[in-house]
Design an enzyme around this catalytic site. Structure first.
Site, PDB file in Angstrom:
ATOM      1  N   GLY A 125       0.817  -1.205   0.000  1.00  0.00           N
ATOM      2  CA  GLY A 125       0.000   0.000   0.000  1.00  0.00           C
ATOM      3  C   GLY A 125       0.847   1.249   0.000  1.00  0.00           C
ATOM      4  N   SER A 126       0.181   2.391  -0.054  1.00  0.00           N
ATOM      5  CA  SER A 126       0.888   3.663  -0.200  1.00  0.00           C
ATOM      6  C   SER A 126       1.756   3.983   1.001  1.00  0.00           C
ATOM      7  CB  SER A 126      -0.117   4.793  -0.442  1.00  0.00           C
ATOM      8  OG  SER A 126      -1.059   4.870   0.626  1.00  0.00           O
ATOM      9  N   GLY A 175       0.566  -0.793   6.515  1.00  0.00           N
ATOM     10  CA  GLY A 175      -0.437   0.246   6.721  1.00  0.00           C
ATOM     11  C   GLY A 175      -1.756  -0.363   7.158  1.00  0.00           C
ATOM     12  N   ALA A 176      -2.767   0.502   7.309  1.00  0.00           N
ATOM     13  CA  ALA A 176      -4.115   0.044   7.657  1.00  0.00           C
ATOM     14  C   ALA A 176      -5.123   1.003   7.051  1.00  0.00           C
ATOM     15  CB  ALA A 176      -4.297  -0.026   9.171  1.00  0.00           C
ATOM     16  N   LYS A 220      -8.035  -3.959   6.863  1.00  0.00           N
ATOM     17  CA  LYS A 220      -6.978  -3.883   5.875  1.00  0.00           C
ATOM     18  C   LYS A 220      -7.441  -4.563   4.585  1.00  0.00           C
ATOM     19  CE  LYS A 220      -2.825  -5.025   6.930  1.00  0.00           C
ATOM     20  NZ  LYS A 220      -2.376  -3.974   5.965  1.00  0.00           N
ATOM     21  N   GLY A 221      -6.722  -4.286   3.506  1.00  0.00           N
ATOM     22  CA  GLY A 221      -6.981  -4.997   2.271  1.00  0.00           C
ATOM     23  C   GLY A 221      -7.608  -4.200   1.155  1.00  0.00           C
ATOM     24  N   GLU A 252      -1.049 -10.429   3.308  1.00  0.00           N
ATOM     25  CA  GLU A 252      -0.746  -9.582   4.461  1.00  0.00           C
ATOM     26  C   GLU A 252      -1.058 -10.310   5.765  1.00  0.00           C
ATOM     27  OE1 GLU A 252      -1.485  -5.068   2.692  1.00  0.00           O
ATOM     28  OE2 GLU A 252      -3.162  -6.185   3.523  1.00  0.00           O
TER      29      GLU A 252
END
Length: 284
Positions: free
Chosen positions: A79-80, A136-137, A148-149, A157
Site C-alpha cells: 500500500g501507499s 499500513g491500515a 486492511k486490504g 498480508e
C-alpha cells in the site's frame, strides 16, 4: 473500549523530516490481550507548515523503521504507506545503517519495489517465523483492531503478519474510527472466482440487520479485480460500525468459497499515527 493515556514530547516537524530516528522510543513489547490498557506516546509539533497526507504517511513510516534492527526477518507490507517503509529500509541498507535484512513481501508490487531497492527477499516457506512486520491500515479502532486490504493484498498480508513476532502499523489520522466499518469505505472479502455472485449475495444477507452493501471490486476497465492469488474481492460497505468484529469475522470465514476477510483483530503490537500535530505511538 480501552482508555488511553498520553505522554507528550515537544519538537518541530521539520526536525522529524530530517532525523526521525532522534526520537527513538523503545516500544519492543509483546502483543498482549485486549484487556491490557492501550498506551499512547506522542511527539507534538508546535509550529509547522501544512502537511499533505503523503507527508503524514512518510512521517509515520520513518518512525516505524526505528523498530527495524540489523539481522531481522522482516514482513514488508503493501500500500501507499507501506511503500514509504520499504523505501526507507532500502535507503538504510544502501547507506550501511542496516545490514543482513531479509524481507518477506506481502504482494507482487511490494516484491518488485523491494527488489528494485536491493532488499534481499524470501518467502514464508523458508522463513516461517518473522521478527517484525510493518504495514499500513485502512481503519484503526480504539482497541488497535484493523480493517486492511483495500489495496487487494489482504490474504498475503494476514499470513505474513500473523507469522510475525511483532506487527507495527503505520497510518495517518484519517484512518482512526470509533468502530470497524465506521469509515463507510470498503471492508474487503477475498472469494474464489467460482460462483462469486452466490457469495456476494450470502455476504450481504449475513449483515442485513446491520445494513450493508456488497459490490464486486472492479478495475478501471470494468473487469473484475483479480488478486495475486487469482481470486476476486467482494467489498462490504457498512451503514453502521460492526458491533462484534470477532463474531463477524467468524461468520464470514464460515462461508464456503470465502478465502479471507479484511478484519485484522488483536494482531497489532503498535500503531503509529501521524497527524497534523505530530506522531502518536499507541501500544497495547
Amino acid at each position: 473500549m480501552v482508555s488511553l493515556s498520553s505522554t507528550t514530547t515537544s519538537t518541530s516537524l521539520s526536525s522529524l523530516h530530517h532525523r526521525s530516528a532522534s526520537f527513538h522510543i523503545n516500544l519492543r513489547t509483546r502483543s498482549l490481550s485486549l484487556r491490557t490498557p492501550t498506551k499512547t506516546f506522542s511527539i507534538k509539533a508546535q509550529s509547522a507548515p501544512v502537511l499533505t497526507q503523503d507527508d503524514l504517511k512518510k512521517l509515520a513510516a520513518d518512525k516505524a523503521v526505528d523498530y527495524v534492527k540489523s539481522g531481522m526477518i522482516l514482513g514488508l507490507g503493501t500500500g501507499s504507506t507501506a511503500a514509504f517503509v520499504v523505501a526507507k529500509i532500502g535507503e538504510l541498507l544502501k547507506s550501511g545503517e542496516l545490514k543482513d535484512i531479509i524481507g518477506i513481501p506481502t504482494s507482487k508490487r511490494t516484491e518488485e519495489q523491494a527488489l528494485s531497492l536491493g532488499i534481499p527477499l524470501s518467502v514464508l516457506d523458508e522463513h516461517p517465523k518473522l521478527d517484525l512486520a510493518i504495514d499500513g491500515a485502512d481503519e484503526v479502532d480504539p482497541d488497535l483492531n484493523l480493517v486492511k486490504g483495500r489495496g487487494g493484498a489482504l490474504l498475503r498480508e494476514k499470513m505474513v503478519e500473523a507469522a510475525s513476532d511483532k506487527f507495527v502499523v503505520v497510518a495517518d489520522e484519517t484512518k482512526l474510527v470509533d468502530g470497524l466499518g465506521g469509515s463507510k469505505l470498503a471492508m474487503p472479502v477475498e472469494v474464489v472466482q467460482f460462483c462469486w455472485k452466490y457469495n456476494l449475495i450470502r455476504l450481504k444477507e449475513l449483515f442485513k440487520d446491520e445494513g450493508v452493501d456488497a459490490k464486486l471490486r472492479l478495475n478501471e476497465d470494468g473487469k473484475p479485480y483479480v488478486t495475486d492469488n487469482s481470486n476476486y474481492i467482494v467489498d462490504l460497505y457498512f451503514e453502521n460500525p460492526i458491533k462484534d468484529g470477532y463474531a463477524a469475522g467468524k461468520e464470514i470465514s464460515s462461508l464456503e468459497g470465502v478465502v479471507e476477510h479484511g478484519l485484522f483483530l488483536d494482531m497489532a503490537t503498535a500503531v503509529i499515527i501521524a497527524g497534523k500535530t505530530g506522531i502518536d505511538v499507541k501500544t497495547k
